[in-house]
Design an enzyme around this catalytic site. Structure first.
Site, mmCIF file in Angstrom:
data_model
loop_
_atom_site.group_PDB
_atom_site.id
_atom_site.type_symbol
_atom_site.label_atom_id
_atom_site.label_comp_id
_atom_site.label_asym_id
_atom_site.label_seq_id
_atom_site.Cartn_x
_atom_site.Cartn_y
_atom_site.Cartn_z
ATOM 1 N N GLY A 19 0.862 -1.256 -0.022
ATOM 2 C CA GLY A 19 -0.101 0.266 -0.004
ATOM 3 C C GLY A 19 0.931 1.303 0.073
ATOM 4 C CB ALA A 22 2.948 -0.519 5.539
ATOM 5 C CB THR A 23 5.211 -3.957 1.833
ATOM 6 O OG1 THR A 23 5.635 -2.944 0.915
ATOM 7 C CG2 THR A 23 5.060 -5.345 1.316
ATOM 8 C CE LYS A 39 -1.072 -2.383 7.121
ATOM 9 N NZ LYS A 39 -2.189 -1.391 7.220
ATOM 10 C CG ASP A 133 -8.739 4.691 3.499
ATOM 11 O OD1 ASP A 133 -9.398 5.312 2.336
ATOM 12 O OD2 ASP A 133 -7.743 4.125 3.443
#
Length: 639
Positions: A19, A22-23, A39, A133
């Site tokens: 994202g 972060a991954t 994350k 979100d």
């Protein structure tokens, strides 16, 4: 990153998703021997205090929630320069994947999923947390049928209307009008996003579309969401009304929180005959030995306390709900076991794949179009894709000052994740200094203005007896009227009006009227009327000249091409008869001759006697016609 051991506890296995901040990796908790999702914050954001605080906020926000429909957070920490948080691992897909694969969901499927999401979000709102979100990407559909909402990375406390700062955080397609116009969010902003998400589940598409993010944001702020049934006639009116209620432009007209909206949804589910699958946590039930899994796919096993399993025929519409998703999930689970075995056998290949997508060509990401918005909006969009935004400046004739004109590298370019992208903010038109234009040839003036990016507008002409043809006489700004004849400051894209000499008006003296007309028309002048005048040097019938042009105040002005002129044609020499002055005193005779237009010659007589002596004869004699202005002599006089 794959294969790394974090904090001596979490063994990273593979990458799940990536994202803006972060991954997410699949890992094994060696201490508790369970699968978890980790994350890890992007390395280039680790030094940014704002992003790090937001990352930690996600852990704190989610950890405060204990709900079966919220992704659980187990741990949060830092390993060397990497900030990470450990979450519950849910094998399955996202709601975005489901919409992309199936398009339109049935009303029952949409209601079941919304019920679960509202249950989790209601817990957040009760805890004073705004998600900020909400979108299909953050709704997880597990293989075992569980539905959970996650990614509280933008969550904030909702004790007051939470300001977002200058950057509009969250995905533009789900932003509420108050976030677009005022940059503030509360629980009702999450409700608006849920309304958009419900519309998308029922129709397979978002209600607003546009080439630029600002176009979509404008529609959120100024238009009402249409009825889903207009796109999908199978949508019942009750769900249309729920979408309308959740997406009201005024926050006060929406449900105050997810709990209130959930109550309405449960009422709708009951009236439509839907059985909610997300009614909250249920007590643990020990399955009786008589439960047979062989009937799991064709009947529903009703299990209760102190009851034996009952086989109840499956309703025809039940396949629209999570039961169908669970069936697919079991199939994916069996395939997943086989895939996991293959992954273990191809560990070396996995490492190479990790390099390809992490550092190699697979890490290339396309730069999005960030034009027409603010820097903060462009920055949020770039960060979401893993880029580092840097503010830059450019001049533009078409993009207003303060608005993003583009980026460097430009949109469509593919570059490494984590790379810097310069957001080019328009400074408006570029200032320029216009040189002295008066006295230049028209072509030279136009060339110099074109090199500066200044346009030449109207080119006017006027005749000037002292300036050669095509020489610039004056220059002014076409809009403000500022005089640029001697130069001055301007900007690219401005327009200058030139006044250029048309040369001298041709001399037509001595020509016939027809010859004069031809000469004047050859330079763009016409002939209007003609006047006559006596002239001693120009024969009668020939042109003496042209009458001067004057303004309303009588001041002489220059001719311009297209003007009509007045010709003055000679009548020849003017003849006047000499008046008879016989018997008049000398002084009387002098006055009479001068009044008639003649000049009197010298008279050899004292001034004192001129009123005594009388004229007897003149030369030329009285009555003879001679040229006006000629000299007449008094040749004889006496008492």
């Amino acid at each position: 990153m794959i294969g790394r051991l974090l904090d001596g506890r979490y063994q990273v296995r593979s990458r799940i998703a990536r994202g803006g901040m972060a991954t997410v990796y699949l890992a094994t908790d060696l201490r508790l021997e369970r699968r978890v999702a980790i994350k890890v914050m992007h390395g280039h954001l680790s030094d940014d205090t704002t992003f790090k605080n937001r990352f930690i906020q996600e852990a704190r926000s989610a950890a405060r929630l204990a709900n079966p429909h919220v992704v659980s957070v187990f741990d949060q920490g830092q390993d060397s320069d990497m900030a990470y948080l450990v979450m519950e691992h849910l094998p399955g897909i996202t709601l975005r994947d489901l919409i992309r694969d199936n398009g339109t969901l049935t009303p029952r499927q949409a209601a079941d999923i919304l019920d679960a999401v509202l249950s989790g979000l209601a817990a957040a709102h009760r805890a004073g947390i705004v998600h900020r979100d909400v979108k299909p990407e953050n709704v997880l559909l597990a293989d075992d049928g569980r539905i959970k909402i996650g990614d509280f990375g933008l969550a904030r406390a909702a004790s007051a209307n939470t300001a977002t700062g200058q950057a509009l955080l969250g995905t533009i397609a789900y932003l509420s009008p108050e976030l677009v116009t005022r940059g503030q969010a509360d629980a009702r902003s999450d409700i608006y996003a849920l309304g958009i998400m419900l519309y998308e589940m029922l129709t397979g598409e978002q209600p607003y579309k546009g080439e630029q993010p600002m176009q979509i944001a404008y529609q959120h702020a100024n238009e009402s969401v249409p009825a889903p049934s207009a796109k999908n006639p199978a949508v019942p009116k009750e769900l249309d009304d729920l979408v309308f209620w959740a997406t009201e432009r005024e926050p006060d007209d929406r449900p105050s929180n997810a709990g209130e909206m959930l109550e309405r949804l449960r009422s709708i589910e009951s009236s439509l005959g839907f059985t909610s699958v997300a009614t909250g946590a249920q007590p643990t039930i020990v399955m009786p030995a008589s439960y047979s899994s062989e009937h799991a796919d064709d009947v529903t096993q009703v299990i209760g306390r102190n009851t034996k399993p009952q086989q109840v025929p499956v309703r025809a519409d039940a396949t629209d709900g999570p039961g169908k998703l669970a069936t697919k999930a079991r199939k994916r689970s069996r395939v997943g076991v086989a895939l996991f075995t293959i992954v273990l056998m191809l560990a070396a290949l996995a490492g190479g794949t990790g390099w390809y997508f992490g550092q190699g060509p697979g890490s290339l990401v396309e730069v999005p179009n960030v034009a027409d918005g603010s820097f903060d909006q462009a920055s949020a969009k770039l960060v979401e894709l893993g880029f580092v935004p840097v503010e830059g400046a450019t001049f533009s004739l078409t993009v207003p000052a303060g608005t993003v004109a583009g980026s460097d590298p430009p949109s469509g370019s593919k570059i490494d994740k984590g790379s810097s992208v310069t957001v080019l903010v328009s400074q408006g038109p570029q200032p320029v200094d216009i040189p002295v234009l008066a006295g230049l040839a028209q072509s030279d003036a136009e060339q110099q203005l074109d090199a500066l990016g200044v346009a030449v507008g109207t080119v006017n002409q006027q005749f000037d007896p002292s300036i050669a043809k095509d020489i610039v006489l004056a220059a002014t700004d076409a809009t403000s009227g500022a005089d640029y004849s001697q130069g001055g400051p301007s900007f690219q894209g401005s327009t200058v009006t030139l006044l250029v000499s048309a040369g001298q008006v041709p001399s037509v003296s001595g020509m016939t009227p027809d010859q004069a007309r031809d000469a004047l028309e050859s330079v763009g002048l016409g002939v209007g009327t003609s006047d006559e005048a006596f002239d001693d040097t120009i024969p009668a019938g020939q042109v003496i000249g042209i009458q001067a042009k004057t303004d309303a105040d009588g001041n002489e002005t220059a001719f311009i091409p297209g003007d009509d002129v007045t010709l003055i044609v000679s009548k020849g020499v003017e003849l006047v008869a000499v008046p008879d002055t016989t018997g008049q005193t000398i002084n009387q005779a002098i006055k009479a001759l001068q009044d008639a237009g003649f000049t009197v010659g010298d008279i050899a007589v004292a001034e004192a006697f001129r009123d005594i002596f009388k004229v007897k004869k003149t030369d030329p004699p009285a009555g003879k016609s001679v040229k006006k202005g000629s000299t007449v002599n008094i040749t004889d006089f006496g008492l």
